[in-house]
Design a protein around this motif. Structure first.
Motif, short mmCIF file in Angstrom:
data_model
loop_
_atom_site.label_atom_id
_atom_site.label_comp_id
_atom_site.label_asym_id
_atom_site.label_seq_id
_atom_site.Cartn_x
_atom_site.Cartn_y
_atom_site.Cartn_z
N LEU A 1 15.04 -14.98 -1.24
CA LEU A 1 13.97 -14.43 -2.32
C LEU A 1 12.41 -14.81 -1.91
CD1 LEU A 1 13.56 -12.81 -4.72
CD2 LEU A 1 13.70 -14.79 -6.13
N GLN A 2 12.37 -16.23 -1.68
CA GLN A 2 11.05 -16.89 -1.16
C GLN A 2 10.45 -16.08 0.19
OE1 GLN A 2 9.13 -18.46 -3.22
NE2 GLN A 2 10.66 -18.32 -4.68
N GLU A 3 11.26 -15.80 0.91
CA GLU A 3 11.05 -15.23 2.45
C GLU A 3 10.48 -13.55 2.02
OE1 GLU A 3 10.65 -14.61 6.38
OE2 GLU A 3 11.01 -16.33 5.19
N VAL A 4 11.21 -13.22 1.05
CA VAL A 4 10.77 -11.90 0.70
C VAL A 4 9.24 -11.68 0.00
CG1 VAL A 4 11.08 -9.60 -0.84
CG2 VAL A 4 13.13 -10.80 0.61
N ARG A 5 9.16 -12.61 -0.75
CA ARG A 5 7.97 -12.84 -1.67
C ARG A 5 6.77 -13.23 -0.82
NH1 ARG A 5 9.86 -15.03 -7.53
NH2 ARG A 5 10.42 -13.18 -8.64
N VAL B 1 4.67 -10.46 3.88
CA VAL B 1 4.31 -9.05 3.54
C VAL B 1 4.92 -8.37 4.67
CG1 VAL B 1 2.35 -7.53 3.54
CG2 VAL B 1 2.23 -9.94 2.59
N GLU B 2 5.11 -8.78 5.81
CA GLU B 2 5.52 -7.70 7.01
C GLU B 2 6.97 -7.46 6.59
OE1 GLU B 2 6.66 -7.82 11.57
OE2 GLU B 2 5.50 -9.53 10.69
N LEU B 3 7.88 -8.45 6.23
CA LEU B 3 9.14 -8.17 5.65
C LEU B 3 9.26 -7.22 4.70
CD1 LEU B 3 11.98 -8.89 6.12
CD2 LEU B 3 11.76 -10.86 4.80
N GLN B 4 8.25 -7.41 3.61
CA GLN B 4 8.18 -6.51 2.54
C GLN B 4 7.94 -5.03 3.06
OE1 GLN B 4 5.33 -7.64 -0.74
NE2 GLN B 4 6.01 -9.67 -0.63
N ASP B 5 7.25 -4.94 3.92
CA ASP B 5 6.87 -3.64 4.35
C ASP B 5 7.89 -2.94 4.93
OD1 ASP B 5 4.65 -1.37 5.06
OD2 ASP B 5 5.56 -1.64 7.17
N GLY C 1 0.70 -1.20 0.06
CA GLY C 1 -0.13 0.11 -0.02
C GLY C 1 0.75 1.24 0.16
N LEU C 2 2.17 1.19 0.07
CA LEU C 2 3.10 2.35 0.01
C LEU C 2 2.97 3.15 -1.27
CD1 LEU C 2 6.00 0.97 2.01
CD2 LEU C 2 4.47 2.73 2.70
N ASN C 3 2.39 2.39 -2.40
CA ASN C 3 2.26 3.08 -3.71
C ASN C 3 1.35 4.49 -3.59
OD1 ASN C 3 0.02 1.23 -3.35
ND2 ASN C 3 -0.61 1.84 -5.19
N GLU C 4 0.50 4.37 -2.69
CA GLU C 4 -0.45 5.63 -2.58
C GLU C 4 0.36 6.60 -1.94
OE1 GLU C 4 -3.88 4.39 -0.38
OE2 GLU C 4 -4.51 2.94 -1.90
N THR C 5 1.62 6.22 -0.88
CA THR C 5 1.99 7.23 -0.28
C THR C 5 3.11 8.00 -1.24
OG1 THR C 5 2.36 6.09 1.75
CG2 THR C 5 4.18 7.69 1.41
N LEU C 6 3.61 7.26 -2.24
CA LEU C 6 4.51 7.99 -3.10
C LEU C 6 3.78 8.76 -4.53
CD1 LEU C 6 7.24 5.02 -3.59
CD2 LEU C 6 7.17 6.98 -2.04
#
Length: 459
Positions: free
Chosen positions: A349-353, A356-360, A320-325
């Motif tokens: 790579l799998q952990e990142v994908r 979602v918390e790590l992605q954030d 949802g950070l696309n809305e911030t940018l």
């Protein structure tokens, strides 16, 4: 006697002549011009004509009657230190000095031993010694840059390529009539570094060229002393131009803005300003090291339009950070390209994908809510280290190495983008967060001292 007493003695006859005519005529002349003794832009030619008319056969010093601001006029003729005609010793017979207005004056001796200042002002009497300096008598006044029109000031900086572009766009006559503007003029080198096809396209498309040039002209006069960080100026292209102030000593940022202060760096649209505050009549000229590109997209639109950032862009949407940018910002995004993710071990790579918390956390570590131009990133010293806080709050150390590499934490900035409407997108070659699930990430480091742009970290 000192140089002022000498001048008074030498020209007392002219002084008596004008005193006999009384002050009424001078006041009437000022009232007719409506200037009250202040500088007027179109006075130069009129002034020179009056000076020529005021001379008699035995006069060697012109009498000033035109409405020139007295202080500026006098300071244009004086310089700190002493320069003799014999100082012109180089092969070309030229020397340069600085007057009391901090403007350069070029002196040149011809093969016939004539001495000129600024090409067309001849020295009629040279090396008159006084107790406090030396005096040279000239045949007409030296005009301060504040009394010159904008085109003349551009010519004085030898900005021939910029003037050529203005002429091609049929804007030269407009420039001479502009009032209360600031021109960020690209140097010759800045224009010559443009790709050949881009420059050719501009020179063959008058409207496109005018739009570009108008982006270099703001609709208000902006001197260095007026600039604060993230100053937004309106331009004749009807697009905002962001001006930034960066300091090598962050605790002193905003306290020292003089153009000769080595601790301060100014940028316009992330182009370094190399020459500040060249005054013209009704205008200010700053010379920039790169042609300014008008921003056409937001930071988010920039990322979405580049396929190399597809993985990072998807993470922005997922979190949802696309809305911030797309907000006002400014933002600086340290964007990892897709090959950085593909270079990760499969487990990471799998952990990142999948997390979602790590992605954030990862994405927030790559977004700084400041406008950080590459031109504003300086080498650090042991005392002043530049740390910026990303959205997640963990500090990122920005620095320029002795070899010129620009670093952001563990990553190197491999490409510095031109500004977007609400910020910047810089490409980095490393993730700003360790995504290996088997390594503990210490997120409890906090600064024991913090000031704008400066943090001392313990641990």
């Amino acid at each position: 006697m000192d140089v002022i007493d000498w001048a008074r003695f030498r020209f007392r006859e002219e002084d008596e002549y004008w005193r006999r005519r009384g002050g009424e005529e001078l006041e009437e002349e000022k009232a007719r011009r409506g200037t009250g003794g202040r500088v007027r832009c179109n006075v130069k030619n009129e002034l020179e004509n009056e000076l020529e008319e005021s001379r008699t056969s035995n006069e060697v010093y012109p009498v000033l009657r035109a409405p020139i601001e007295e202080r500026s006029m006098v300071m244009a003729h004086g310089s700190e230190g002493v320069m003799y005609a014999s100082d012109l010793r180089d092969e070309q017979g030229k020397a340069r000095t600085i007057n009391l207005l901090k403007e350069f004056l070029m002196l040149e001796r011809t093969e016939e031993d004539a001495l000129f200042v600024e090409d067309d002002v001849e020295v009629l009497m040279r090396d008159v010694m006084g107790t406090n300096g030396v005096l040279h008598v000239v045949d007409k006044p030296l005009m301060p840059s504040a009394a010159k029109n904008l085109v003349d000031v551009l010519k004085s900086h030898n900005l021939t390529r910029f003037l050529e572009m203005l002429e091609t766009a049929e804007m030269l006559s407009e420039m001479t009539g502009l009032k209360d503007v600031t021109v960020f003029a690209p140097s010759n080198k800045a224009i010559e570094t443009l790709p050949e096809d881009v420059l050719e396209d501009l020179m063959n498309n008058k409207e496109k060229l005018r739009d570009l040039l108008n982006y270099h002209i703001t609709t208000s006069s902006l001197q260095a002393s007026d600039i604060t960080n993230n100053h937004i100026a309106d331009t004749r292209a009807e697009l905002p131009l962001r001006v930034n102030l960066y300091s090598r000593s962050p605790l002193l940022a905003g306290l020292m803005r003089e153009s000769n202060n080595r601790h301060v760096r100014l940028t316009a649209a992330c182009s370094r300003i190399s020459i500040l505050d060249s005054r013209a009549c009704g205008a200010v000229v700053h010379v920039v090291e790169r042609v300014l590109a008008p921003p056409k997209a937001s930071v988010m639109e920039h990322l979405e339009s580049d396929e190399d950032f597809s993985i990072f862009t998807k993470m922005l949407h997922d979190t949802g950070l696309n809305e911030t940018l797309v907000e006002e910002g400014p933002f600086t995004v340290l964007a990892p390209s897709d090959h950085i993710f593909h270079a990760l071990p499969e487990v990471e790579l799998q952990e990142v994908r999948n997390n979602v918390e790590l992605q954030d956390r990862l994405v927030k570590q790559h977004i700084i809510k400041e406008h950080v131009c590459c031109a504003g990133i300086n080498p650090n010293t042991w005392l002043f280290m530049d740390h910026k806080r990303p959205l997640d709050g963990s500090p990122v150390h920005l620095r320029r190495t002795t070899s010129g590499r620009i670093m952001a934490g563990p990553a190197r900035i491999t490409h510095c983008s031109p500004p977007s409407r609400n910020g910047l997108v810089h490409t980095v070659n490393h993730l700003m967060l360790d995504v290996n699930p088997n390594r503990r990430v210490d997120r409890n480091r906090t600064p024991i001292f913090s000031a704008p742009g400066l943090e001392i970290i313990f641990g």
